[in-house]
Enzyme design. Structure first.
Site, PDB file in Angstrom:
ATOM      1  N   HIS A   1      31.399  38.042  56.485  1.00  0.00           N
ATOM      2  CA  HIS A   1      31.536  39.356  57.132  1.00  0.00           C
ATOM      3  C   HIS A   1      33.009  39.672  57.417  1.00  0.00           C
ATOM      4  O   HIS A   1      33.325  40.343  58.393  1.00  0.00           O
ATOM      5  CB  HIS A   1      30.688  39.452  58.413  1.00  0.00           C
TER       6      HIS A   1
ATOM      7  N   ASP B   1      31.356  40.523  46.882  1.00  0.00           N
ATOM      8  CA  ASP B   1      30.323  40.084  45.938  1.00  0.00           C
ATOM      9  C   ASP B   1      30.675  40.472  44.508  1.00  0.00           C
ATOM     10  O   ASP B   1      30.564  39.675  43.573  1.00  0.00           O
ATOM     11  CB  ASP B   1      28.966  40.695  46.317  1.00  0.00           C
TER      12      ASP B   1
ATOM     13  N   SER C   1      22.411  39.246  43.965  1.00  0.00           N
ATOM     14  CA  SER C   1      21.824  39.697  42.707  1.00  0.00           C
ATOM     15  C   SER C   1      22.161  41.165  42.461  1.00  0.00           C
ATOM     16  O   SER C   1      22.352  41.584  41.324  1.00  0.00           O
ATOM     17  CB  SER C   1      20.311  39.485  42.719  1.00  0.00           C
ATOM     18  N   SER C   2      22.275  41.960  43.528  1.00  0.00           N
ATOM     19  CA  SER C   2      22.570  43.383  43.317  1.00  0.00           C
ATOM     20  C   SER C   2      23.988  43.577  42.801  1.00  0.00           C
ATOM     21  O   SER C   2      24.221  44.346  41.874  1.00  0.00           O
ATOM     22  CB  SER C   2      22.303  44.205  44.581  1.00  0.00           C
TER      23      SER C   2
ATOM     24  N   GLY D   1      17.142  38.725  46.936  1.00  0.00           N
ATOM     25  CA  GLY D   1      17.069  38.689  48.405  1.00  0.00           C
ATOM     26  C   GLY D   1      17.418  37.336  48.997  1.00  0.00           C
ATOM     27  O   GLY D   1      17.084  37.043  50.135  1.00  0.00           O
ATOM     28  N   ALA D   2      18.118  36.497  48.232  1.00  0.00           N
ATOM     29  CA  ALA D   2      18.448  35.158  48.723  1.00  0.00           C
ATOM     30  C   ALA D   2      19.896  35.056  49.184  1.00  0.00           C
ATOM     31  O   ALA D   2      20.401  33.974  49.465  1.00  0.00           O
ATOM     32  CB  ALA D   2      18.164  34.120  47.642  1.00  0.00           C
TER      33      ALA D   2
HETATM   34  C1  GLA Z   1      26.977  40.870  51.873  1.00  0.00           C
HETATM   35  C2  GLA Z   1      27.932  41.993  51.484  1.00  0.00           C
HETATM   36  C3  GLA Z   1      29.363  41.464  51.341  1.00  0.00           C
HETATM   37  C4  GLA Z   1      29.791  40.664  52.563  1.00  0.00           C
HETATM   38  C5  GLA Z   1      28.718  39.654  52.945  1.00  0.00           C
HETATM   39  C6  GLA Z   1      29.030  38.965  54.253  1.00  0.00           C
HETATM   40  O1  GLA Z   1      26.893  39.936  50.832  1.00  0.00           O
HETATM   41  O2  GLA Z   1      27.527  42.591  50.281  1.00  0.00           O
HETATM   42  O3  GLA Z   1      30.245  42.537  51.095  1.00  0.00           O
HETATM   43  O4  GLA Z   1      30.099  41.519  53.630  1.00  0.00           O
HETATM   44  O5  GLA Z   1      27.428  40.240  53.050  1.00  0.00           O
HETATM   45  O6  GLA Z   1      30.189  38.208  54.140  1.00  0.00           O
END
Ligand code: GLA
Length: 382
Positions: free
Chosen positions: A34, A170, A125-126, A120-121
């Protein structure tokens, strides 16, 4: 450039001389959770679970999108690109919309999608499907966008077509991943560096709670707003502070009342930035044990201060903390379900999981899964 990864058998029937096949992986994040949308640092890597797409041009004025996993086809008229929240193809349409918005009206194409990133893990994946779509469309029509532009399009697709105001981590990890290397990304400047991960007889294991997180409908966007609210409170006294990256604990203590929930959210973020910086130094020195202790502390922060854990994630983190062969563990990703990331002595992995399986079943009523992770290349043609 083409990589040496094989085309999955599931996609072989869709491949022909006019098609392009692209692989885009899921990700892990070692520490720095985060932090991306707080202009902090993250330490992700691409993994050996990926989304694959086969694309080719077609004449009928549709985007013909087929999911092998769901055995479902959606024919979307080219003139009718709009969010389809909750559907797997919304991510692809979101990417098409980004190309369209930059003046490149994407012509009709056919795309087949297959993946082995668990949904959802918390393994993104998105982001993997968005990155695969962006990379393959860019290649198919020769648009010439660079990797960073594709990452930013994928991120906006997630904001606008999935409703999650995610940070950049991500997609960045999926697109920029390198085999055997973690990426230290500064989410403010977007400067990044690779370094090899040497875990000295330990390995990374993801333990999947089997609780599906739902970031969009959940608290993710709320956390982002709470951090912005914290910045606004600090700015009253320190106008130069643009994000929690610029804040210190002294400023948080001075500007935010300790009984305000915003205080705990900001405390976690400011301390996590510090943990990431010192944690990277631990890894550079080869002190995996010191790094592991920071992971446990991150979990505590995410659970008790940032409020994004759940009882299953806490159960898994507590269980392994009592086992000295696990030198670090924490929940990973957005939270509210998904996986913990664990650094476990190689020979202890099987016995530990065998001990945990029946206990988790008894106490949480769920059948857990686990994945021994290898760090692999980011998005590429195959
Ligand atoms: C999800 C969000 C990322 C990041 C993480 C937490 O994966 O897509 O951008 O904020 O949560 O680190």
């Amino acid at each position: 450039m083409e990589s040496g990864y094989p085309v999955p058998v599931e996609l072989a029937p869709y491949v022909n001389s006019n098609s392009i096949v692209v692989r885009s992986p899921g990700r892990i994040n070692l520490i720095g959770e985060h932090l991306d949308y707080n202009s902090g640092f993250v330490l992700p890597a691409a993994i050996d679970k990926a989304v694959y797409v086969v694309v080719e041009k077609q004449d009928p004025p549709f985007y013909s999108l087929h999911s092998v996993d769901f055995n479902e086809t959606a024919d979307i008229p080219v003139a009718d690109v709009k969010p389809a929240f909750g559907h797997w193809y919304t991510y692809i349409l979101g990417v098409v919309a980004q190309f369209n918005a930059t003046g490149r009206s994407v012509p009709p194409f056919k795309m087949a999608v297959y993946g082995d990133v668990p949904l959802g893990a918390g393994l993104s994946s998105s982001a993997a499907i968005e990155s695969a779509a962006a990379f393959s469309i860019n290649e198919l029509f020769g648009y010439g966008s660079d990797r960073l532009q594709l990452v930013k399009m994928a991120q906006l697709a997630e904001h606008e077509y999935a409703g999650v105001k995610c940070g950049i981590m991500d997609m960045f990890a999926s697109v920029f991943g390198k085999k055997g290397q973690v990426i230290r990304l500064d989410c403010r400047s977007l400067e990044y560096a690779y370094f090899p991960l040497d875990l000295q007889g330990y390995e990374i294991v993801l333990i999947d709670t089997q609780v599906k997180h739902s970031l969009a409908s959940s608290e993710y966007n709320v956390r982002r707003e709470q951090c912005e609210a914290g910045v606004a409170m600090i700015q009253k006294k320190y106008p130069a502070v643009q994000s929690l990256r610029d804040a210190t604990m002294a400023m948080v203590n001075e500007c935010i009342p300790q009984d305000d929930i915003i205080y705990l959210r900001c405390k976690y973020v400011v301390e996590e930035i510090e943990r990431l910086v010192t944690g990277c130094a631990d890894l550079e020195r080869g002190d995996v044990a010191a790094f592991g202790r920071k992971m446990y502390r991150t979990h505590e922060g995410l659970s008790k201060e940032y409020g994004v854990s759940c009882k299953e994630l806490d159960y898994l983190a507590d269980f392994v903390a009592a086992h000295p062969e696990v030198i670090g563990a924490r929940m990973m990703g957005g939270g509210f379900g998904g996986c913990t990331i664990n650094i476990i002595k190689k020979e202890a992995v099987e016995p530990l999981i065998n001990e945990l399986l029946p206990l988790y079943k008894r106490d949480m009523g769920l059948e857990l899964k686990y994945y021994r992770v290898n760090i692999e290349e980011g998005t590429s043609r195959i």
